[in-house]
Design a protein around this motif. Structure first.
Motif, PDB file in Angstrom:
ATOM      1  N   THR A 217    -121.119  45.314 -85.204  1.00 32.17           N
ATOM      2  CA  THR A 217    -120.022  46.122 -85.866  1.00 32.17           C
ATOM      3  C   THR A 217    -119.205  47.074 -84.861  1.00 32.17           C
ATOM      4  N   CYS A 218    -120.209  48.047 -84.229  1.00 32.78           N
ATOM      5  CA  CYS A 218    -119.482  48.815 -83.149  1.00 32.78           C
ATOM      6  C   CYS A 218    -118.390  48.222 -82.385  1.00 32.78           C
ATOM      7  N   LYS A 219    -119.074  47.256 -81.818  1.00 29.26           N
ATOM      8  CA  LYS A 219    -118.158  46.589 -80.782  1.00 29.26           C
ATOM      9  C   LYS A 219    -116.768  46.005 -81.483  1.00 29.26           C
ATOM     10  N   ARG A 220    -116.920  45.502 -82.573  1.00 22.65           N
ATOM     11  CA  ARG A 220    -115.487  44.980 -83.254  1.00 22.65           C
ATOM     12  C   ARG A 220    -114.671  46.258 -83.722  1.00 22.65           C
ATOM     13  N   GLN A 221    -115.254  47.238 -84.182  1.00 19.63           N
ATOM     14  CA  GLN A 221    -114.674  48.683 -84.526  1.00 19.63           C
ATOM     15  C   GLN A 221    -113.710  49.228 -83.105  1.00 19.63           C
ATOM     16  N   LEU A 222    -114.574  49.130 -81.974  1.00 18.52           N
ATOM     17  CA  LEU A 222    -114.013  49.753 -81.006  1.00 18.52           C
ATOM     18  C   LEU A 222    -112.875  48.951 -80.413  1.00 18.52           C
ATOM     19  N   GLU A 223    -113.259  47.542 -80.379  1.00 20.66           N
ATOM     20  CA  GLU A 223    -112.059  46.693 -79.979  1.00 20.66           C
ATOM     21  C   GLU A 223    -110.704  46.615 -80.918  1.00 20.66           C
ATOM     22  N   GLU A 224    -110.906  47.175 -82.155  1.00 24.76           N
ATOM     23  CA  GLU A 224    -109.926  47.259 -83.298  1.00 24.76           C
ATOM     24  C   GLU A 224    -109.128  48.527 -82.828  1.00 24.76           C
ATOM     25  N   TYR A 225    -110.003  49.729 -82.654  1.00 26.73           N
ATOM     26  CA  TYR A 225    -109.341  50.946 -82.112  1.00 26.73           C
ATOM     27  C   TYR A 225    -108.406  50.727 -80.986  1.00 26.73           C
ATOM     28  N   GLU A 226    -109.004  49.845 -80.034  1.00 26.09           N
ATOM     29  CA  GLU A 226    -108.244  49.780 -78.551  1.00 26.09           C
ATOM     30  C   GLU A 226    -106.955  48.948 -78.933  1.00 26.09           C
ATOM     31  N   GLU A 227    -107.183  47.944 -79.972  1.00 24.74           N
ATOM     32  CA  GLU A 227    -105.849  47.180 -80.289  1.00 24.74           C
ATOM     33  C   GLU A 227    -104.688  47.898 -81.023  1.00 24.74           C
ATOM     34  N   LYS A 228    -105.168  49.108 -81.577  1.00 21.55           N
ATOM     35  CA  LYS A 228    -104.241  49.766 -82.431  1.00 21.55           C
ATOM     36  C   LYS A 228    -103.712  50.980 -81.564  1.00 21.55           C
ATOM     37  N   LEU A 229    -104.503  51.528 -80.851  1.00 21.25           N
ATOM     38  CA  LEU A 229    -104.128  53.055 -80.013  1.00 21.25           C
ATOM     39  C   LEU A 229    -103.908  52.830 -78.587  1.00 21.25           C
ATOM     40  N   HIS A 230    -104.590  51.766 -78.333  1.00 17.36           N
ATOM     41  CA  HIS A 230    -104.136  51.583 -76.466  1.00 17.36           C
ATOM     42  C   HIS A 230    -104.466  52.543 -75.558  1.00 17.36           C
ATOM     43  N   PHE A 231    -105.522  53.363 -76.052  1.00 19.32           N
ATOM     44  CA  PHE A 231    -105.854  54.620 -75.107  1.00 19.32           C
ATOM     45  C   PHE A 231    -106.303  54.122 -73.666  1.00 19.32           C
ATOM     46  N   SER A 232    -107.053  53.023 -73.700  1.00 22.98           N
ATOM     47  CA  SER A 232    -107.854  52.476 -72.682  1.00 22.98           C
ATOM     48  C   SER A 232    -106.599  51.901 -71.640  1.00 22.98           C
ATOM     49  N   ASP A 233    -105.846  51.023 -72.195  1.00 25.31           N
ATOM     50  CA  ASP A 233    -104.694  50.745 -71.527  1.00 25.31           C
ATOM     51  C   ASP A 233    -103.763  51.836 -70.680  1.00 25.31           C
ATOM     52  N   LEU A 234    -103.509  52.925 -71.656  1.00 29.24           N
ATOM     53  CA  LEU A 234    -102.736  54.084 -71.072  1.00 29.24           C
ATOM     54  C   LEU A 234    -103.349  54.822 -70.060  1.00 29.24           C
ATOM     55  N   LEU A 235    -104.625  55.115 -70.082  1.00 27.46           N
ATOM     56  CA  LEU A 235    -105.357  55.601 -69.102  1.00 27.46           C
ATOM     57  C   LEU A 235    -105.447  54.957 -68.002  1.00 27.46           C
ATOM     58  N   SER A 236    -105.735  53.530 -67.950  1.00 26.51           N
ATOM     59  CA  SER A 236    -105.429  52.780 -66.831  1.00 26.51           C
ATOM     60  C   SER A 236    -104.139  52.806 -66.137  1.00 26.51           C
ATOM     61  N   GLU A 237    -103.094  52.808 -66.854  1.00 27.49           N
ATOM     62  CA  GLU A 237    -101.850  52.672 -66.126  1.00 27.49           C
ATOM     63  C   GLU A 237    -101.505  54.108 -65.545  1.00 27.49           C
ATOM     64  N   ILE A 238    -101.798  55.268 -66.066  1.00 26.17           N
ATOM     65  CA  ILE A 238    -101.599  56.625 -65.558  1.00 26.17           C
ATOM     66  C   ILE A 238    -102.549  56.606 -64.368  1.00 26.17           C
ATOM     67  N   GLY A 239    -103.774  55.983 -64.275  1.00 21.87           N
ATOM     68  CA  GLY A 239    -104.489  56.057 -62.970  1.00 21.87           C
ATOM     69  C   GLY A 239    -103.905  55.358 -61.952  1.00 21.87           C
ATOM     70  N   LYS A 240    -103.535  54.331 -62.204  1.00 26.36           N
ATOM     71  CA  LYS A 240    -102.786  53.367 -61.320  1.00 26.36           C
ATOM     72  C   LYS A 240    -101.399  53.956 -60.738  1.00 26.36           C
ATOM     73  N   TRP A 241    -100.645  54.745 -61.559  1.00 30.25           N
ATOM     74  CA  TRP A 241     -99.422  55.482 -61.225  1.00 30.25           C
ATOM     75  C   TRP A 241    -100.098  56.531 -60.348  1.00 30.25           C
ATOM     76  N   ALA A 242    -101.122  57.369 -60.645  1.00 26.81           N
ATOM     77  CA  ALA A 242    -101.526  58.639 -59.989  1.00 26.81           C
ATOM     78  C   ALA A 242    -101.821  58.070 -58.482  1.00 26.81           C
ATOM     79  N   ALA A 243    -102.681  57.026 -58.348  1.00 27.52           N
ATOM     80  CA  ALA A 243    -103.071  56.621 -57.032  1.00 27.52           C
ATOM     81  C   ALA A 243    -101.883  56.285 -56.227  1.00 27.52           C
ATOM     82  N   ASN A 244    -100.955  55.461 -56.839  1.00 30.44           N
ATOM     83  CA  ASN A 244     -99.954  54.879 -55.907  1.00 30.44           C
ATOM     84  C   ASN A 244     -98.984  56.184 -55.472  1.00 30.44           C
ATOM     85  N   PHE A 245     -98.810  57.172 -56.455  1.00 28.01           N
ATOM     86  CA  PHE A 245     -98.002  58.595 -56.153  1.00 28.01           C
ATOM     87  C   PHE A 245     -98.738  59.404 -54.973  1.00 28.01           C
TER      88      PHE A 245
END
Length: 118
Positions: free
Chosen positions: A55-83
């Motif tokens: 249940t927790c796994k499904r909930q956490l995946e649903e939160y990510e599908e809706k909020l995209h925090f993980s994707d956002l943090l990953s993109e910011i990290g990549k940008w920061a490394a390049n910069f």
């Protein structure tokens, strides 16, 4: 959505889980206890522990599908490394940004969810 490792999602969204769900997932993933050990400690069945984890796994995946925090943090990290590679003169400011990326944002996510429900 790509399958993001559960532990990454847990780090980001654990504040949105119930205290019992947080405890069971913490015991399983961070303390490496078996389903049987957790069941004995919590006074529930192995099946109950397994269902909680699923249940927790499904909930956490649903939160990510809706909020995209993980994707956002990953993109910011990549940008920061390049910069950082292209502009070493901003290293101090980028270190501050990186420390913000490592921060636990689950309290803010919980507050935002409560605000949305109001």
């Amino acid at each position: 959505m790509d399958k993001i490792p559960f532990i990454t999602l847990w780090d980001i969204y654990k504040g949105l889980l119930t205290p019992t769900q947080r405890e069971i997932t913490d015991l399983y993933f961070n303390y490496d206890l078996t389903l049987s050990e957790i069941a004995e400690q919590k006074g529930i069945s192995r099946q109950g522990v397994s269902e909680c984890l699923n249940t927790c796994k499904r909930q956490l995946e649903e939160y990510e599908e809706k909020l995209h925090f993980s994707d956002l943090l990953s993109e910011i990290g990549k940008w920061a490394a390049n910069f950082k590679a292209e502009h070493p003169e901003f290293e101090g400011e980028l270190l501050k940004l990186e420390s913000n990326l490592d921060k636990n944002y689950s309290a803010e996510a919980l507050a935002a969810l409560k605000d949305k429900r109001s």
